[in-house]
Structures are given as C-alpha cells and as structure tokens.
Design a protein around this motif. Structure first.
Motif, short mmCIF file in Angstrom:
data_model
loop_
_atom_site.label_atom_id
_atom_site.label_comp_id
_atom_site.label_asym_id
_atom_site.label_seq_id
_atom_site.Cartn_x
_atom_site.Cartn_y
_atom_site.Cartn_z
N SER A 22 -48.86 111.68 43.81
CA SER A 22 -48.43 112.82 44.61
C SER A 22 -49.24 112.82 45.89
O SER A 22 -50.42 112.51 45.88
CB SER A 22 -48.69 114.12 43.85
N GLU A 34 -34.03 117.64 50.49
CA GLU A 34 -34.94 117.06 51.48
C GLU A 34 -35.09 115.57 51.27
O GLU A 34 -35.12 114.79 52.22
CB GLU A 34 -36.33 117.70 51.39
N SER A 35 -35.21 115.15 50.00
CA SER A 35 -35.46 113.74 49.77
C SER A 35 -34.21 112.92 50.05
O SER A 35 -34.29 111.71 50.26
CB SER A 35 -35.97 113.50 48.35
N HIS A 77 -45.85 122.28 44.21
CA HIS A 77 -47.03 121.61 43.67
C HIS A 77 -48.14 122.63 43.41
O HIS A 77 -48.81 122.59 42.38
CB HIS A 77 -47.51 120.52 44.65
N ASP A 135 -42.02 121.37 48.74
CA ASP A 135 -42.75 120.44 47.91
C ASP A 135 -44.20 120.91 47.71
O ASP A 135 -44.75 120.85 46.60
CB ASP A 135 -42.75 119.10 48.66
N ARG A 136 -44.80 121.38 48.79
CA ARG A 136 -46.19 121.84 48.74
C ARG A 136 -46.30 123.12 47.89
O ARG A 136 -47.20 123.24 47.05
CB ARG A 136 -46.68 122.13 50.17
N ASP A 138 -36.31 123.23 43.41
CA ASP A 138 -35.92 121.89 42.96
C ASP A 138 -34.75 121.37 43.77
O ASP A 138 -34.70 120.19 44.11
CB ASP A 138 -35.50 121.93 41.48
N ARG A 164 -37.69 114.81 56.14
CA ARG A 164 -37.83 116.19 55.69
C ARG A 164 -38.09 117.15 56.84
O ARG A 164 -38.11 118.35 56.66
CB ARG A 164 -38.87 116.32 54.59
N ARG A 197 -35.95 120.53 47.27
CA ARG A 197 -36.68 119.27 47.25
C ARG A 197 -35.71 118.09 47.15
O ARG A 197 -35.86 117.09 47.85
CB ARG A 197 -37.65 119.26 46.08
N ASP A 205 -33.34 117.54 38.98
CA ASP A 205 -33.42 116.09 38.82
C ASP A 205 -32.44 115.58 37.76
O ASP A 205 -32.00 114.44 37.81
CB ASP A 205 -34.84 115.65 38.46
N ASP A 230 -43.64 124.31 53.25
CA ASP A 230 -42.89 123.17 52.71
C ASP A 230 -42.64 123.34 51.21
O ASP A 230 -43.58 123.58 50.45
CB ASP A 230 -43.72 121.90 52.97
#
Lengths: 202, 202
Positions: A130, B125-126, B175, B171-172, B119, B131, B122, B42, B169
């Motif tokens: 990560s 974005e990917s 996390h 993702d941040r 999710d 991003r 994310r 996912d 963000d």
C-alpha cells in the motif's frame, strides 16, 4: 525518532561482501541510474540493465531478486541521504531551526527530491503493498508530526501530519508538474503557505 | 461553476428509452448495488451481475459496455446526488452559509460519502486514466477553490484547493478507517481544524 532503513542492510551491503562483488554491485547501480536518467524508471528492466552493465541476466537477478528489489535498492540509497539530511543535517532542514522553518524546508526539499527521484519513488510505491505503508512515507509523517508538536499544535497532530504528508505524495507532485505544467517553485510556495497557516492559525 | 455529469446522459438515460428498457436498467443497477453491499465493489463482475439479475451476460455488456462503465454509472448516480447537494442544496453544505462553514460541511459530508460509496469511487478511479483527472474530483477541487476565494484567500487558491482536495482522496480515507482503525469522526474533525486554520490563518 529512530532511523528506519528501507531494506535491512541495503545501505552498507552484506558485512563481508567481497571487493569484486561490491564493485559489481556499484557498477550495476550506476548502469541502472544511467538508464533511468535516459529513459525514465518505467523503462528500466532487468534485461536492459544486464545488457547495459555487460553481465548476464542471472547476475542481475541474484543481486537484486526482482525488479522491485532493484528499485528499492536504488531508492533506499537516495532516501537514506534525504533522511540523514532532515534528521541529522544542518538547519533549516535539520535540527537547530524552529519547527515551522524546518517544516517549510522539508516541503521545499521534498518537492525538489521528487522532481529528481520521483519516478523511482512512484515505482517503489506501486510495488509496495500500500502506498501508505512505505517505510519512508511513515518516517516523514512522524517527522512532520514531531515538528507540529514542537510548534505547540494540540489539535490531533497525528491526523494533521497525515493530511500534510498526503499533499507531498510523489504521484500527485509529478502529475502537477508534468501533466498540469505547474512550476515546482509554486508547489513549494503553496506548501509554505499551508504549513504556516496550519502552525500559526487561530 | 457548471455542473459536470460523470457520463453524458447517464443520469436520465437516453431520451427515448423505452419503458421496459428503463425497467431492465433499474433492475440491473439494483442488483449491482445489492452485490456491492454483500461482497464489496471488487467482487462485482459482469457474470455475477447477469446471474443475480436473471439476464444474459450479453444484456449486461450491451447496457454498460464494460465493468468500468457499470462502475461509472453506479457512481454517477451517487456522485450526482452529492454534487447537487453541495451546489444547490440547503446550507451549510449548499449556498447560503459563509465559505468556511461550507468548506467544513464539505469535508464532513465527503468523509461520510466515502464511507458509504468509497469502494465504488476507488474502483472508478483505478479505471480512469489518472486519479487526478476524474471529473468529480476536478469538480470538488473547483468548489473548494471557489470557497477559498470567497473567504478572501489570495495566496494561490488553486494550489491550496489541490492540496486540501488531496487530503480527501477516497483511497486515503478508506485506508485510515479500515486499515489504521481511525474513526471517521476524527477525520472530519481534523479536516475542520485544517480548513479553519487555512482560511483564518495569518
């Protein structure tokens, strides 16, 4: 705050490394840096490195394990130099200057560092589990938190350090400069404005 | 500031969409949201969606083009609702409150939004080219810049908005909450502290 090496033993090499092995390693790293300077980190493959250094591909794999291992070794040399400067070097980046001056210097130097080594940092981040758990990133964040505390920031300095560190993400800085065409000096100026307001704010 | 739809026509569907096609689309999107709620974004594949909705796989592909297209359609529904709230909704998120109050509300709502739809954000974005070039991200950034200017920020509000947006963000934030175990409320509090210091700072 203790020193966190990026890879155990990666700075000094194995203790009893034979001198021809050490020369071989230095030659491979030199060739890798040349290739990156010419074509960028994305173009650095184990094949091209072996060809450039005039050794077999097996030698490159034995030495670095994988392309990610090679990237981390290259990065750990330059990261270690950067870490040494902000932890033990002269002020205003190193100890001796007030916290805010050290914070301002940290961002400015970090922007300059990413402009020089950013492709490598990006490659290493994308190979890490990560991008928030790269040891170097965690170390900067602790450094920023420490300086915020030194300046008397009592409003959750851990989370503030996380937010400030996020603004120095290599990927973001590279995108701002290369894609959006912003001058690195402008990024450093905005960082100075940001941390000054955070530290001196109401 | 104008409204930027995430996908042209994705909110209302094609103008002359037949009612059975519209029902079909709504059923597929409902089934997709169920699958995400059960197993996360996912795990949402075109195969599983077709199976859940009781239609052929070809129908799913004809409707959304690709998995990325499906993700963008799902996200654009929830992003559009969020955009409508901060652009046209009631204060303090919408117009009518002072800039700083709107900024504080924006971060708090954004943290809550990411906890609910993160999710998906994310995944979208990917699948985007970068991003930093997701239309929704560019729109928030312009919104933050606009509010900073309204508060009289004259020190490069564009770059300050970019830095502040980076701290939100998805993702941040995910996390921080899921891996680091930080409470979403603590993230929102730290955002309030950050923007207050930035706006009111020296």
């Amino acid at each position: 705050m203790s020193f966190i090496p990026l890879l155990p033993g990666s700075l000094a090499g194995p203790p009893a490394e034979r001198s021809d092995a050490a020369r071989n390693r230095a030659r491979l790293l030199g060739a890798a840096r040349e290739l990156i300077a010419e074509c960028g980190a994305d173009a650095l493959t184990m094949d091209r490195l072996a060809e450039r250094a005039g050794v077999g591909k097996g030698t490159v794999f034995r030495r670095f394990g994988s392309r990610a291992g090679l990237m981390m070794t290259l990065l750990s040399d330059s990261e270690a130099a950067f870490q040494a400067r902000f932890m033990f070097g002269p002020p205003p980046l190193g100890p001796g200057a007030p916290g805010l001056e050290r914070l301002i210097a940290f961002g400015a130097e970090r922007v300059a560092y990413v402009m020089e080594h950013g492709d490598l940092a990006r490659a290493a981040e994308s190979s890490a589990h990560s991008r928030y758990e790269v040891p170097a990133v965690m170390l900067w964040q602790r450094h920023v938190e420490h300086l915020l505390r030194e300046e008397g920031m009592d409003a959750d300095p851990l989370l503030m350090a996380m937010s400030l560190t996020a603004t120095l993400d290599p990927d973001r800085l590279l995108h701002a400069v290369r894609v959006q065409g912003l001058a690195p000096e402008r990024l450093a100026d905005s960082w100075r404005e940001l941390v000054t307001r955070v530290v001196r704010g109401p």
